[in-house]
Design an enzyme around this catalytic site. Structure first.
Site, PDB file in Angstrom:
ATOM      1  N   ASP A  45      11.727 -45.718  23.429  1.00 37.22           N
ATOM      2  CA  ASP A  45      13.028 -45.885  22.759  1.00 37.22           C
ATOM      3  C   ASP A  45      13.653 -44.525  22.470  1.00 37.22           C
ATOM      4  O   ASP A  45      14.877 -44.368  22.517  1.00 37.22           O
ATOM      5  CB  ASP A  45      12.849 -46.674  21.465  1.00 37.22           C
ATOM      6  CG  ASP A  45      12.557 -48.140  21.753  1.00 37.22           C
ATOM      7  OD1 ASP A  45      13.071 -48.665  22.753  1.00 37.22           O
ATOM      8  OD2 ASP A  45      11.797 -48.748  20.980  1.00 37.22           O
ATOM      9  N   GLU A 127      20.683 -44.814  13.868  1.00 39.57           N
ATOM     10  CA  GLU A 127      21.064 -44.613  12.470  1.00 39.57           C
ATOM     11  C   GLU A 127      21.551 -43.204  12.194  1.00 39.57           C
ATOM     12  O   GLU A 127      21.399 -42.292  13.004  1.00 39.57           O
ATOM     13  CB  GLU A 127      19.895 -44.926  11.514  1.00 39.57           C
ATOM     14  CG  GLU A 127      18.818 -43.876  11.403  1.00 39.57           C
ATOM     15  CD  GLU A 127      17.857 -43.840  12.548  1.00 39.57           C
ATOM     16  OE1 GLU A 127      17.927 -42.858  13.318  1.00 39.57           O
ATOM     17  OE2 GLU A 127      17.038 -44.729  12.706  1.00 39.57           O
ATOM     18  N   ARG A 152      20.619 -40.701  -6.708  1.00 44.01           N
ATOM     19  CA  ARG A 152      19.786 -39.498  -6.679  1.00 44.01           C
ATOM     20  C   ARG A 152      18.436 -39.925  -6.119  1.00 44.01           C
ATOM     21  O   ARG A 152      17.864 -40.951  -6.515  1.00 44.01           O
ATOM     22  CB  ARG A 152      19.607 -38.920  -8.084  1.00 44.01           C
ATOM     23  CG  ARG A 152      18.819 -37.637  -8.033  1.00 44.01           C
ATOM     24  CD  ARG A 152      18.762 -36.939  -9.373  1.00 44.01           C
ATOM     25  NE  ARG A 152      17.735 -35.924  -9.301  1.00 44.01           N
ATOM     26  CZ  ARG A 152      17.117 -35.416 -10.348  1.00 44.01           C
ATOM     27  NH1 ARG A 152      17.410 -35.818 -11.548  1.00 44.01           N
ATOM     28  NH2 ARG A 152      16.192 -34.500 -10.180  1.00 44.01           N
ATOM     29  N   ASP A 154      15.595 -39.200  -2.428  1.00 39.15           N
ATOM     30  CA  ASP A 154      15.290 -38.443  -1.205  1.00 39.15           C
ATOM     31  C   ASP A 154      16.421 -38.529  -0.185  1.00 39.15           C
ATOM     32  O   ASP A 154      16.651 -37.587   0.563  1.00 39.15           O
ATOM     33  CB  ASP A 154      13.997 -38.966  -0.564  1.00 39.15           C
ATOM     34  CG  ASP A 154      12.773 -38.461  -1.308  1.00 39.15           C
ATOM     35  OD1 ASP A 154      12.957 -37.740  -2.315  1.00 39.15           O
ATOM     36  OD2 ASP A 154      11.643 -38.786  -0.909  1.00 39.15           O
ATOM     37  N   SER A 162      20.614 -52.623  16.137  1.00 38.40           N
ATOM     38  CA  SER A 162      19.489 -52.300  17.037  1.00 38.40           C
ATOM     39  C   SER A 162      18.615 -51.189  16.469  1.00 38.40           C
ATOM     40  O   SER A 162      17.443 -51.061  16.823  1.00 38.40           O
ATOM     41  CB  SER A 162      19.987 -51.932  18.436  1.00 38.40           C
ATOM     42  OG  SER A 162      20.817 -50.807  18.383  1.00 38.40           O
ATOM     43  N   THR A 165      15.243 -51.865  13.492  1.00 40.03           N
ATOM     44  CA  THR A 165      13.792 -51.981  13.704  1.00 40.03           C
ATOM     45  C   THR A 165      13.119 -50.606  13.695  1.00 40.03           C
ATOM     46  O   THR A 165      11.897 -50.521  13.863  1.00 40.03           O
ATOM     47  CB  THR A 165      13.513 -52.659  15.064  1.00 40.03           C
ATOM     48  OG1 THR A 165      14.264 -51.969  16.069  1.00 40.03           O
ATOM     49  CG2 THR A 165      13.928 -54.117  15.055  1.00 40.03           C
ATOM     50  N   ALA A 166      13.907 -49.542  13.502  1.00 40.71           N
ATOM     51  CA  ALA A 166      13.355 -48.184  13.540  1.00 40.71           C
ATOM     52  C   ALA A 166      13.169 -47.665  12.107  1.00 40.71           C
ATOM     53  O   ALA A 166      12.464 -48.291  11.309  1.00 40.71           O
ATOM     54  CB  ALA A 166      14.271 -47.301  14.383  1.00 40.71           C
ATOM     55  N   LYS A 169      13.473 -50.031   9.129  1.00 39.41           N
ATOM     56  CA  LYS A 169      12.369 -50.974   8.849  1.00 39.41           C
ATOM     57  C   LYS A 169      11.327 -50.324   7.947  1.00 39.41           C
ATOM     58  O   LYS A 169      10.785 -50.965   7.038  1.00 39.41           O
ATOM     59  CB  LYS A 169      11.722 -51.449  10.152  1.00 39.41           C
ATOM     60  CG  LYS A 169      10.616 -52.459   9.908  1.00 39.41           C
ATOM     61  CD  LYS A 169       9.996 -52.938  11.195  1.00 39.41           C
ATOM     62  CE  LYS A 169       8.905 -53.969  10.896  1.00 39.41           C
ATOM     63  NZ  LYS A 169       7.776 -53.379  10.153  1.00 39.41           N
TER      64      LYS A 169
HETATM   65  P1  NAP Z   1       9.955 -39.806  16.916  1.00 45.09           P
HETATM   66  O1  NAP Z   1       9.680 -39.433  15.498  1.00 45.09           O
HETATM   67  O2  NAP Z   1       9.255 -39.094  18.025  1.00 45.09           O
HETATM   68  O3  NAP Z   1       9.705 -41.383  17.154  1.00 45.09           O
HETATM   69  C1  NAP Z   1      10.037 -42.340  16.244  1.00 45.09           C
HETATM   70  C2  NAP Z   1       9.503 -43.706  16.671  1.00 45.09           C
HETATM   71  O4  NAP Z   1      10.588 -44.633  16.513  1.00 45.09           O
HETATM   72  C3  NAP Z   1       9.012 -43.831  18.109  1.00 45.09           C
HETATM   73  O5  NAP Z   1       7.836 -44.586  18.108  1.00 45.09           O
HETATM   74  C4  NAP Z   1      10.144 -44.592  18.792  1.00 45.09           C
HETATM   75  O6  NAP Z   1       9.702 -45.389  19.869  1.00 45.09           O
HETATM   76  C5  NAP Z   1      10.595 -45.483  17.664  1.00 45.09           C
HETATM   77  N1  NAP Z   1      11.940 -46.026  17.803  1.00 45.09           N
HETATM   78  C6  NAP Z   1      13.089 -45.404  18.170  1.00 45.09           C
HETATM   79  N2  NAP Z   1      14.110 -46.273  18.164  1.00 45.09           N
HETATM   80  C7  NAP Z   1      13.601 -47.466  17.801  1.00 45.09           C
HETATM   81  C8  NAP Z   1      14.166 -48.747  17.610  1.00 45.09           C
HETATM   82  N3  NAP Z   1      15.475 -48.968  17.761  1.00 45.09           N
HETATM   83  N4  NAP Z   1      13.355 -49.760  17.200  1.00 45.09           N
HETATM   84  C9  NAP Z   1      12.056 -49.552  17.001  1.00 45.09           C
HETATM   85  N5  NAP Z   1      11.442 -48.368  17.167  1.00 45.09           N
HETATM   86  C10 NAP Z   1      12.222 -47.334  17.557  1.00 45.09           C
HETATM   87  O7  NAP Z   1      11.518 -39.623  17.124  1.00 45.09           O
HETATM   88  P2  NAP Z   1      12.416 -39.960  18.351  1.00 45.09           P
HETATM   89  O8  NAP Z   1      11.614 -40.548  19.474  1.00 45.09           O
HETATM   90  O9  NAP Z   1      13.290 -38.790  18.612  1.00 45.09           O
HETATM   91  O10 NAP Z   1      13.296 -41.107  17.700  1.00 45.09           O
HETATM   92  C11 NAP Z   1      14.188 -40.858  16.659  1.00 45.09           C
HETATM   93  C12 NAP Z   1      14.105 -42.063  15.773  1.00 45.09           C
HETATM   94  O11 NAP Z   1      12.921 -41.970  15.000  1.00 45.09           O
HETATM   95  C13 NAP Z   1      15.198 -42.172  14.759  1.00 45.09           C
HETATM   96  O12 NAP Z   1      16.342 -42.759  15.312  1.00 45.09           O
HETATM   97  C14 NAP Z   1      14.535 -43.000  13.691  1.00 45.09           C
HETATM   98  O13 NAP Z   1      14.848 -44.374  13.814  1.00 45.09           O
HETATM   99  C15 NAP Z   1      13.055 -42.849  13.928  1.00 45.09           C
HETATM  100  N6  NAP Z   1      12.421 -42.322  12.725  1.00 45.09           N
HETATM  101  C16 NAP Z   1      11.614 -43.158  12.039  1.00 45.09           C
HETATM  102  C17 NAP Z   1      11.033 -42.745  10.865  1.00 45.09           C
HETATM  103  C18 NAP Z   1      10.168 -43.703  10.097  1.00 45.09           C
HETATM  104  O14 NAP Z   1      10.041 -44.846  10.549  1.00 45.09           O
HETATM  105  N7  NAP Z   1       9.590 -43.296   8.983  1.00 45.09           N
HETATM  106  C19 NAP Z   1      11.275 -41.469  10.353  1.00 45.09           C
HETATM  107  C20 NAP Z   1      12.109 -40.638  11.088  1.00 45.09           C
HETATM  108  C21 NAP Z   1      12.699 -41.078  12.277  1.00 45.09           C
HETATM  109  P3  NAP Z   1       9.149 -44.789  21.264  1.00 45.09           P
HETATM  110  O15 NAP Z   1       7.752 -44.338  20.992  1.00 45.09           O
HETATM  111  O16 NAP Z   1       9.219 -45.969  22.178  1.00 45.09           O
HETATM  112  O17 NAP Z   1      10.051 -43.683  21.688  1.00 45.09           O
END
Ligand code: NAP
Length: 267
Positions: A45, A127, A152, A154, A162, A165-166, A169
């Site tokens: 993703d 996002e 106030r 983090d 879409s 779920t990232a 969630k």
């Molecule tokens: P990353 O930190 O390397 O990966 C973040 C994870 O989020 C990966 O496992 C990625 O899947 C998954 N992901 C991305 N879009 C998704 C979606 N729409 N639904 C479900 N899972 C999703 O960062 P990155 O690969 O550059 O991705 C940036 C994304 O990381 C941001 O958009 C944010 O959503 C997410 N993120 C999540 C957190 C958290 O959950 N605590 C914190 C910071 C950022 P793949 O392994 O398939 O690439």
């Protein structure tokens, strides 16, 4: 058919990318880095986020297809061993009948960032987040030009359906079906006391609503738009709303959202 391929850069994704080019050439498809009709993302993703931002200026003129090289992705529905079938589908040569792609459109988030030094616009597929670099942030959140709350904590995460779920969630936000044109506001560790009172629950705003975030003190902030980070020390405000633009995915077979949710998080 004009196509382009973007891969994650690991050996498996690079190998699949090369395999895709050979299959595509044999089928008469035309590699076009400038004006592709279909962009194939090979990886996860995260790779789709890169592909999306690479072609952000042509988003209404092309469709994406995702091939995953790890676990099942939300944006990537084809597996590594299915490339020949995918190319056949793309060329309308599949045994299953020359099925035309169904174009599925997902809502996007539009941002206008007002700084003392100028204004920039962005579109997010997953996002937008606002966090502090030195500590907690203080912001005022308005909804439709009315003050809603003083926050106030983090930070704040505003996601698309879409993207729900990232990061959203992980923050306890709801998963939202991408046919629902909405944005979701989720808090990142809010502080609640007599001065700062926040709702505590994620909020869903429909397409015709907007939300403004005002920086309430001198603070060094980190804005993220999907995987991109923007450190800012002169933020005035950010306006967020559902964009009029949408992202298109080419579907050659069904890929129901709730099946993806179940297979990613439950089984
Ligand atoms: P990353 O930190 O390397 O990966 C973040 C994870 O989020 C990966 O496992 C990625 O899947 C998954 N992901 C991305 N879009 C998704 C979606 N729409 N639904 C479900 N899972 C999703 O960062 P990155 O690969 O550059 O991705 C940036 C994304 O990381 C941001 O958009 C944010 O959503 C997410 N993120 C999540 C957190 C958290 O959950 N605590 C914190 C910071 C950022 P793949 O392994 O398939 O690439």
């Amino acid at each position: 058919m004009r196509y382009y391929v973007l891969d994650r850069g690991d050996q498996l994704s690079i190998d699949l990318s090369q395999q895709f080019h050979k299959l595509a050439e044999a089928r008469g498809m035309q590699l076009d880095a400038e004006t592709p009709e279909i962009v194939v993302s090979i990886g996860g993703d995260g790779t789709m986020l890169h592909a999306f931002h690479t072609f952000i200026d042509r988003i209404s003129q092309l469709a994406f297809v995702g091939v995953h090289t790890g676990h099942l992705g939300f944006y990537a529905d084809w597996q590594a061993d299915e490339l020949p079938a995918l190319v056949d589908y793309m060329c309308g040569r599949s045994d299953a009948g020359a099925r035309r792609a169904k174009i599925v459109k997902y809502p996007l988030l539009e941002l206008e960032i007002h700084k003392k030094s100028g204004t920039t616009s962005h579109i997010a597929l997953n996002e937008f987040t606002l966090k502090g670099i030195d500590g907690t942030i203080v912001i005022q959140i308005d909804i439709n030009d009315e003050t809603f709350e003083m926050f106030r904590g983090d930070g704040i995460c505003i996601s698309t359906p879409s993207g729900s779920t990232a990061y959203n969630k992980s923050l306890g936000g709801a998963m939202v079906h991408p046919t629902i044109e909405a944005l979701q506001i989720a808090e990142i560790a809010s502080i609640n006391n007599r001065v700062f009172r926040t709702m505590g629950s994620p909020l869903l705003l429909p397409k015709h609503h907007h939300c403004d975030i005002f920086s309430c003190k001198e603070q060094r902030l980190m804005l993220t738009v999907d995987h991109n980070n923007y450190p800012i020390d002169d933020l005035v405000s950010v306006r967020c709303q559902v964009s009029d633009k949408k992202v298109s995915f080419a579907r050659y077979r069904p890929f129901p959202f709730w099946n993806r949710v179940r297979s990613s998080f439950l089984v």
